[in-house]
Motif scaffolding. Structure first.
Motif, PDB file in Angstrom:
ATOM      1  N   LEU A 153      -3.214  -5.234   1.093  1.00 46.59           N
ATOM      2  CA  LEU A 153      -3.866  -6.843   1.006  1.00 46.59           C
ATOM      3  C   LEU A 153      -2.778  -7.765   0.168  1.00 46.59           C
ATOM      4  O   LEU A 153      -2.286  -8.751   0.232  1.00 46.59           O
ATOM      5  N   HIS A 154      -2.238  -6.811  -1.091  1.00 50.66           N
ATOM      6  CA  HIS A 154      -1.274  -7.609  -1.789  1.00 50.66           C
ATOM      7  C   HIS A 154      -0.057  -7.658  -1.323  1.00 50.66           C
ATOM      8  O   HIS A 154       0.697  -8.609  -1.061  1.00 50.66           O
ATOM      9  N   ASN A 155       0.521  -6.569  -0.559  1.00 57.44           N
ATOM     10  CA  ASN A 155       1.752  -6.340   0.033  1.00 57.44           C
ATOM     11  C   ASN A 155       1.686  -5.614   1.427  1.00 57.44           C
ATOM     12  O   ASN A 155       1.769  -4.491   1.331  1.00 57.44           O
ATOM     13  N   PRO A 156       1.661  -6.170   2.331  1.00 58.17           N
ATOM     14  CA  PRO A 156       1.625  -5.538   3.537  1.00 58.17           C
ATOM     15  C   PRO A 156       2.957  -4.873   3.979  1.00 58.17           C
ATOM     16  O   PRO A 156       2.794  -4.124   4.913  1.00 58.17           O
ATOM     17  N   ASN A 157       3.870  -4.880   3.358  1.00 57.05           N
ATOM     18  CA  ASN A 157       5.296  -4.192   3.448  1.00 57.05           C
ATOM     19  C   ASN A 157       4.994  -2.780   3.097  1.00 57.05           C
ATOM     20  O   ASN A 157       5.612  -1.748   3.627  1.00 57.05           O
ATOM     21  N   GLY A 158       3.939  -2.612   2.324  1.00 61.28           N
ATOM     22  CA  GLY A 158       4.002  -1.184   1.783  1.00 61.28           C
ATOM     23  C   GLY A 158       4.669  -0.733   0.807  1.00 61.28           C
ATOM     24  O   GLY A 158       4.832   0.535   0.373  1.00 61.28           O
ATOM     25  N   ARG A 159       5.703  -1.493   0.273  1.00 61.13           N
ATOM     26  CA  ARG A 159       6.649  -1.385  -0.629  1.00 61.13           C
ATOM     27  C   ARG A 159       6.636  -2.359  -1.798  1.00 61.13           C
ATOM     28  O   ARG A 159       6.380  -3.452  -1.688  1.00 61.13           O
ATOM     29  N   THR A 160       6.405  -1.889  -3.370  1.00 66.01           N
ATOM     30  CA  THR A 160       6.523  -2.563  -4.248  1.00 66.01           C
ATOM     31  C   THR A 160       7.662  -3.434  -4.407  1.00 66.01           C
ATOM     32  O   THR A 160       8.913  -2.860  -3.982  1.00 66.01           O
ATOM     33  N   GLY A 161       7.361  -4.486  -5.283  1.00 66.29           N
ATOM     34  CA  GLY A 161       8.516  -5.191  -5.378  1.00 66.29           C
ATOM     35  C   GLY A 161       9.073  -6.314  -4.592  1.00 66.29           C
ATOM     36  O   GLY A 161      10.153  -6.788  -4.819  1.00 66.29           O
ATOM     37  N   GLU A 162       8.560  -6.037  -3.252  1.00 62.02           N
ATOM     38  CA  GLU A 162       8.714  -6.919  -2.252  1.00 62.02           C
ATOM     39  C   GLU A 162       7.952  -8.281  -2.092  1.00 62.02           C
ATOM     40  O   GLU A 162       6.823  -7.803  -2.403  1.00 62.02           O
ATOM     41  N   PRO A 163       8.358  -9.259  -1.596  1.00 58.70           N
ATOM     42  CA  PRO A 163       7.481 -10.478  -1.426  1.00 58.70           C
ATOM     43  C   PRO A 163       6.743 -10.055  -0.221  1.00 58.70           C
ATOM     44  O   PRO A 163       7.111  -9.286   0.597  1.00 58.70           O
TER      45      PRO A 163
END
Length: 905
Positions: free
Chosen positions: A34-44
């Motif tokens: 929910l925070h980051n749908p890219n699944g990678r931290t540090g990306e918008p």
């Protein structure tokens, strides 16, 4: 708790699936996604929206957020908190009203935390706080009055609705329906499912266009130089100024340079003398000028109206003010669509005019068709065109069958026309044509023309002929005439009767002649005497001596002539009385007597009865009279006068003829002759084809796609949603507690006169403008403008809202501001919105909700110096929010929390 055979989890999953189809909201599995749908931290996070079922989290290390569905919409900076009323099943001690209050308070506290975080952001522009929308999902069978009462109490006792949006959704999984989808769109209007389809991504040339930077005014209504230089990073610009500080002058100067005219000065030929002002100490006014800051386009009012390359069709295409609001809601339905089209879709005007003209001509042609053909025609124009095409199919092709002509062009059947042959003998040969024979269009005109020449006289004189037949039947119905038949002698009674009739006639002639002599004598005496006649004339004779004596004498002379004719007829009858011969008194009948009028009545219908059998010169009345006088039978045509039942035979023939004539008389005059009816079908067919072509051209235009077909209410197709759906969604988005009101929208149709019209709908009510209050009417016009003006071909990519908040309370202004922020996001580059406000409270309230640059107009000064620049409009530099300066959900310090175990629902 279950809804039918489904559990709460099933309902949540079904709602997630419906939202994915409706608004593209992607379900995710956990809080991290929910925070980051890219699944990678540090990306918008990617732009879009995501939903998490049964979300449980800790916000800011202390607030537990528990909901059945949590939606994060990065596109518009919104957190959606969804609760099912079924979800309180695990808390049986809590009633729905208390649950509703607690749920609203929790959503309001979430908004409070978002505002607190933005104020603690540190130096630099603070981010635009997240919006919070609460959706309460209620089973359709649930009694919601308690929920409504609780929400009403919350609105009255608190300011929670100023900070969050609240939506009710009566919903349950089931088959897809239009009503269910409409309820879903309204409850989740903050995701803009319809309006996102309404505003597609900008085209390449729009992305490359330079945004409007502002305008500069020189000596325009006030001495000096004033300019509005828009901040480049902001899409929305709030301009605040007290009344008289120049907001309207700024807009009219932009309007003048963009369109070459000023709406409110349309009757003023010399604009310069209105807008120019003289600086202090100078006798002549200084020249007024205006220019756009981006392109440097400048125009002097003394040079006449500018010939501008901007190409905005009208001021209403980029500027909304109170007069325009009034036109959109107070005009009648036909005038409203005319103003609507000319303002927002001027290229549609010619297409619409062509359709209206073609439809009007086709309607007039249809009205000229036989009533039997127009029977049970549908009112819906689309269905009407289909039915007409089917009913006119017999005319398609190079030729037409005679049978179809009989069916459609003749009001009378062939059998009825055969009974008219005695009146028009040529009909016989025409009726002999085979029904299966086919005729070309040219042959049809000639063939039907022959019928017109035969039926024309009958059609024109049918009333007269019927009157004559009726008069003849009254004569034949005389008992003495029906009982008469010739005998070998004449009785004393018959002789006496004949003589008495002649004596009465000659006595009447004598009395009338002497009466007229008296009147003439009295009239001459009156003219010659100087004394009043009432001294010498009996009172009974005084009316004959009035000024009306000449008219009286003319009438008396006409009556005398009629009496003389009757006396001559009676004298002829007694001349046939000879010496009495032997006769049987028992068998002798009284000889009847016919007056001249009765003889004439029988004469006038002679050829109707005898037709081609008529003996040259023979007349029925005279033949009957002569037979009676000569006391003998007389053959005439197909009957013999004086035999048993001879009057009955003639009366039956006349009755049949009268029935046929009544059939002709009952047909409308325009339908009696087949030739004009054929011409009416030709015109109807031609105009119908042209109307279909015009309707096809209309349906291919973008405006028809968004308004729907005239008279119809079809939903939008793959090309885009209907305008009424977009309006309802935007009105719901910008109105607090919209769940309490029916849907509002517009639809295209026809008025009572058959003209194209734009109806305002309030639920099922057609004239919705009569039910809305002033604030709702203004919101409706704002919705129309925001949805349609960007499609009007606006090269400036500029929208100006001049004092748009009239009659709106504080809560409505706040909700409207949050909705406008989402619309501004959708419009994209290079669009700019300018809002001119005169209320400081509204100005400050909007600054808290809108990503906008704000400006304050300087107050008017008693002295002006055009050499100084302190009259320029200055921005409020610390309050500029851009589209990218939104608060993220992650900034609220959201941590996952292990959900407590719940009992099975």
């Amino acid at each position: 708790m279950t809804a039918g055979a489904e559990t709460l989890d099933d309902r949540i999953g079904a709602l997630q699936d419906a939202l994915r189809k409706l608004a593209g909201i992607k379900p995710v599995a956990d809080l991290a996604a929910l925070h980051n749908p890219n699944g990678r931290t540090g990306e918008p996070p990617l732009p879009g929206a995501r939903s998490l079922a049964k979300a449980i989290a800790i916000i800011d290390h202390h607030f537990e957020l528990v909901c059945d569905l949590l939606i994060i919409d990065d596109r518009f900076g919104t957190v959606g908190v969804v609760h099912f009323l079924d979800g309180i099943a695990h808390q049986p001690a809590e009633d729905p009203t208390a649950w509703c209050r607690r749920t609203v308070e929790n959503a309001a506290y979430l908004r409070h935390l978002a505002l607190t975080k933005t104020q603690q952001a540190g130096r630099g522009p603070r981010p635009l706080p997240l919006a919070v929308d609460l959706v309460l999902v209620l089973p359709r069978a649930t009694e919601v009055s308690g929920i409504g009462d609780a929400l009403r109490d919350i609105a009255r006792e608190s300011n929670f609705l100023h900070g969050i949006g609240i939506h009710l959704l009566p919903w349950a999984p089931g088959p897809h329906t239009a009503a269910g989808e409409a309820a879903l769109r309204r409850a989740f209007c903050w995701t803009l499912p319809t309006i996102r389809r309404w505003f597609p991504p900008p085209e390449g040339h729009e992305r490359e266009a330079r945004p409007f930077r502002g305008a500069e005014l020189v000596n325009w209504r006030l001495p000096g130089t004033r300019s509005l230089n828009l901040q480049e990073d902001a899409r929305v610009h709030l301009v605040y100024g007290a009344n008289g500080s120049g907001k309207s002058s700024l807009v009219e100067a932009i309007e003048y340079l963009a369109t070459g005219r000023i709406d409110r000065l349309e009757r003023v030929e010399d604009i310069a003398r209105i807008v120019e002002h003289a600086p202090d100490g100078k006798a002549a006014p200084a020249s007024a000028k205006v220019r756009f800051l981006d392109a440097g386009t400048e125009h002097d009012t003394r040079l006449g109206p500018p010939v501008t390359p901007v190409g905005i069709p009208s001021a209403g295409a980029f500027r909304l003010n109170q007069p325009m609001m009034d036109r959109l809601v107070t005009l009648n339905d036909a005038d409203r669509i005319s103003y609507f089209i000319s303002t927002f879709f001027p290229d549609f005007t010619a297409v619409a005019h062509n359709y209206d003209s073609a439809e009007q001509v086709a309607r007039e042609a249809r009205d000229a068709l036989p009533e039997r053909f127009r029977k049970a025609m549908p009112l819906d124009p689309r269905l009407l065109r289909e039915v007409l095409s089917e009913r006119l199919a017999w005319r398609v092709g190079p030729d037409v069958s005679v049978d179809d002509l009989w069916t459609h062009c003749f009001a009378l059947s062939r059998e009825t026309l055969r009974r008219l042959v005695p009146l028009a003998p040529q009909l016989g040969s025409m009726l002999a044509m085979s029904p299966s024979e086919r005729l070309t269009a040219d042959q049809v005109a000639g063939w039907l023309g022959e019928y017109d020449r035969m039926l024309g006289p009958l059609s024109r004189e049918v009333d007269t002929i019927v009157a004559r037949v009726d008069a003849a039947r009254r004569v034949l119905a005389l008992p003495e005439l029906a009982a008469w038949k010739p005998s070998s002698g004449t009785s004393d009674e018959a002789t006496a009767q004949t003589l008495n009739g002649w004596l009465r006639s000659i006595t009447a002639v004598t009395i009338m002649s002497r009466h007229m002599d008296i009147v003439r004598s009295l009239d001459r005496a009156k003219r010659a005497s100087e004394r009043p006649l009432d001294d010498i004339v009996p009172s009974a004779l005084l009316p004959m001596t009035s000024d009306r004596a000449p008219d009286y004498l003319r009438t008396a002379e006409s009556e005398l002539r009629e009496l003389v004719r009757e006396e001559e007829s009676a004298r002829r009858r007694i001349t046939g009385l000879g010496r009495r011969s032997r006769w049987d008194a028992a068998a002798e009948a009284v000889r009847p007597t016919l007056t001249e009028a009765q003889v004439q009545a029988l004469d006038q219908i002679s050829h109707f009865l005898m037709g081609t059998r008529e003996v040259a010169g023979a007349r029925l009345g005279h033949a009957v009279s002569r037979a009676i006088v000569e006391n003998r039978t007389t053959p005439l045509g197909g009957t013999t006068i004086g035999i048993d039942g001879w009057t009955r035979v003639l009366d039956e023939q006349l009755e049949e003829l009268e029935t046929t004539l009544e059939a002709l008389r009952s047909v409308p005059v325009a339908e009696r002759l087949p030739g004009p009816v054929w011409a009416a079908f030709q015109k109807a067919s031609e105009t119908h084809d042209k109307a279909k072509q015009a309707a096809d051209a209309l349906s291919r235009h973008f405006l028809s796609d968004i308004l729907g077909a005239p008279g119809g209410s079809a939903s939008g197709d793959a090309s885009g949603p209907l305008l009424t759906e977009a309006i309802d969604e935007l009105m719901t988005l910008m109105t607090p507690a919209r769940w309490a009101y029916p849907a509002i929208g517009v639809e295209r149709g026809e008025d009572d006169k058959g003209q194209s019209a734009l109806h305002i709908r309030f639920g099922d009510m057609r004239n919705g403008e009569l039910r809305l209050n002033t604030a709702e009417l203004n919101l409706l016009t704002l919705s129309l403008f925001l949805l349609c003006a960007p499609k009007a071909g606006n090269p400036l990519h500029l929208l100006v809202l001049d004092d748009p908040l009239q009659n709106m309370d504080e809560m409505t202004v706040t909700v409207f501001s949050r909705g406008l922020a989402k619309i501004a996001t959708l419009l994209g580059e290079p669009w700019r919105l300018i809002l001119l406000l005169h209320g400081e409270d509204d100005f400050e309230r909007m600054r808290q909700e809108l990503p906008a640059a704000s400006y304050r107009l300087p107050w008017l000064s008693p002295t002006m110096d055009i050499t100084r620049n302190d009259q320029r409009i200055m921005p409020d530099e610390d309050q500029i929010w851009t589209q990218h300066g939104r608060q993220s959900f992650a900034s609220l310090q959201v941590d996952p929390l292990q959900p407590p175990e719940r009992p099975a629902a």
